[in-house]
Design a protein around this motif. Structure first.
Motif, PDB file in Angstrom:
ATOM      1  N   GLU A 179      55.849 -86.720 -10.926  1.00 22.88           N
ATOM      2  CA  GLU A 179      54.532 -87.346 -10.740  1.00 22.88           C
ATOM      3  C   GLU A 179      54.460 -88.699 -11.431  1.00 22.88           C
ATOM      4  O   GLU A 179      53.918 -89.660 -10.891  1.00 22.88           O
ATOM      5  CB  GLU A 179      53.421 -86.419 -11.230  1.00 22.88           C
ATOM      6  N   ALA A 209      55.823 -76.118 -20.384  1.00 22.32           N
ATOM      7  CA  ALA A 209      55.429 -76.941 -19.238  1.00 22.32           C
ATOM      8  C   ALA A 209      54.640 -78.140 -19.759  1.00 22.32           C
ATOM      9  O   ALA A 209      54.070 -78.102 -20.837  1.00 22.32           O
ATOM     10  CB  ALA A 209      54.581 -76.139 -18.266  1.00 22.32           C
ATOM     11  N   VAL A 210      54.633 -79.190 -18.962  1.00 18.55           N
ATOM     12  CA  VAL A 210      53.883 -80.404 -19.281  1.00 18.55           C
ATOM     13  C   VAL A 210      52.996 -80.698 -18.082  1.00 18.55           C
ATOM     14  O   VAL A 210      53.464 -80.644 -16.935  1.00 18.55           O
ATOM     15  CB  VAL A 210      54.849 -81.590 -19.538  1.00 18.55           C
ATOM     16  N   ALA A 211      51.738 -80.987 -18.331  1.00 16.15           N
ATOM     17  CA  ALA A 211      50.809 -81.290 -17.232  1.00 16.15           C
ATOM     18  C   ALA A 211      51.344 -82.440 -16.392  1.00 16.15           C
ATOM     19  O   ALA A 211      51.879 -83.415 -16.919  1.00 16.15           O
ATOM     20  CB  ALA A 211      49.436 -81.632 -17.781  1.00 16.15           C
ATOM     21  N   ASP A 212      51.201 -82.324 -15.090  1.00 18.08           N
ATOM     22  CA  ASP A 212      51.748 -83.308 -14.162  1.00 18.08           C
ATOM     23  C   ASP A 212      51.262 -84.729 -14.433  1.00 18.08           C
ATOM     24  O   ASP A 212      51.991 -85.692 -14.201  1.00 18.08           O
ATOM     25  CB  ASP A 212      51.413 -82.948 -12.716  1.00 18.08           C
ATOM     26  N   ASP A 213      50.051 -84.885 -14.926  1.00 19.18           N
ATOM     27  CA  ASP A 213      49.477 -86.221 -15.093  1.00 19.18           C
ATOM     28  C   ASP A 213      49.450 -86.708 -16.539  1.00 19.18           C
ATOM     29  O   ASP A 213      48.814 -87.701 -16.853  1.00 19.18           O
ATOM     30  CB  ASP A 213      48.064 -86.255 -14.513  1.00 19.18           C
ATOM     31  N   VAL A 214      50.171 -86.045 -17.419  1.00 17.77           N
ATOM     32  CA  VAL A 214      50.082 -86.357 -18.845  1.00 17.77           C
ATOM     33  C   VAL A 214      50.480 -87.802 -19.178  1.00 17.77           C
ATOM     34  O   VAL A 214      49.917 -88.406 -20.070  1.00 17.77           O
ATOM     35  CB  VAL A 214      50.883 -85.341 -19.690  1.00 17.77           C
ATOM     36  N   ASP A 229      58.308 -81.439 -12.962  1.00 21.66           N
ATOM     37  CA  ASP A 229      57.168 -81.827 -12.137  1.00 21.66           C
ATOM     38  C   ASP A 229      56.404 -83.005 -12.743  1.00 21.66           C
ATOM     39  O   ASP A 229      55.994 -83.920 -12.043  1.00 21.66           O
ATOM     40  CB  ASP A 229      56.222 -80.649 -11.917  1.00 21.66           C
ATOM     41  N   PHE A 230      56.247 -83.000 -14.060  1.00 24.74           N
ATOM     42  CA  PHE A 230      55.537 -84.097 -14.727  1.00 24.74           C
ATOM     43  C   PHE A 230      56.264 -85.418 -14.541  1.00 24.74           C
ATOM     44  O   PHE A 230      55.652 -86.465 -14.353  1.00 24.74           O
ATOM     45  CB  PHE A 230      55.332 -83.802 -16.220  1.00 24.74           C
TER      46      PHE A 230
END
Length: 120
Positions: free
Chosen positions: A40, A10-15, A36-37
């Motif tokens: 966003e 997974a990758v953080a949504d705000d990366v 999801d990332f």
């Protein structure tokens, strides 16, 4: 650029949201299962700077359920070797798109307007 080993699931949504000069995202062979990332990032003004997107060799087993139209500079997109099963209306509304690789997916349906930028 991150490649190989299925190190990320997974990758953080705000990366990527605070990277105004970001022009390439390469997250190959990571075992990613959602976008999801990217959804966003598409909502930010910096999305228009992205030119190259490589998410090949992942486990994306979803329809591309949002449009990439905010990535107005995308020229090259690679979603090959995933498990994408259909392409909805307008998903690739990208006027500058030159290369698109969807090979080795499980695509069973492509909406007639999945590529509206090509109909001019």
């Amino acid at each position: 650029y991150i490649d190989g080993g299925k190190q990320l699931t997974a990758v953080a949504d705000d990366v990527f949201t605070n990277m105004p000069l970001l022009s390439e995202i390469k997250l190959r062979r990571q075992g990613l299962t959602n976008l999801d990332f990217l959804r966003e990032f598409a909502k930010t003004p910096t999305a228009s700077s992205l030119e190259y997107l490589d998410l090949s060799y992942n486990s994306l087993n979803l329809p591309l359920d949002f449009s990439l139209k905010n990535f107005t500079s995308l020229v090259d997109v690679d979603f090959s070797l995933n498990e994408i099963d259909h392409l909805p209306e307008g998903v690739f509304d990208l006027p500058l798109l030159f290369n698109l690789d969807l090979g080795f997916n499980s695509i069973t349906f492509i909406h007639p307007n999945a590529f509206p930028a090509l109909i001019d």
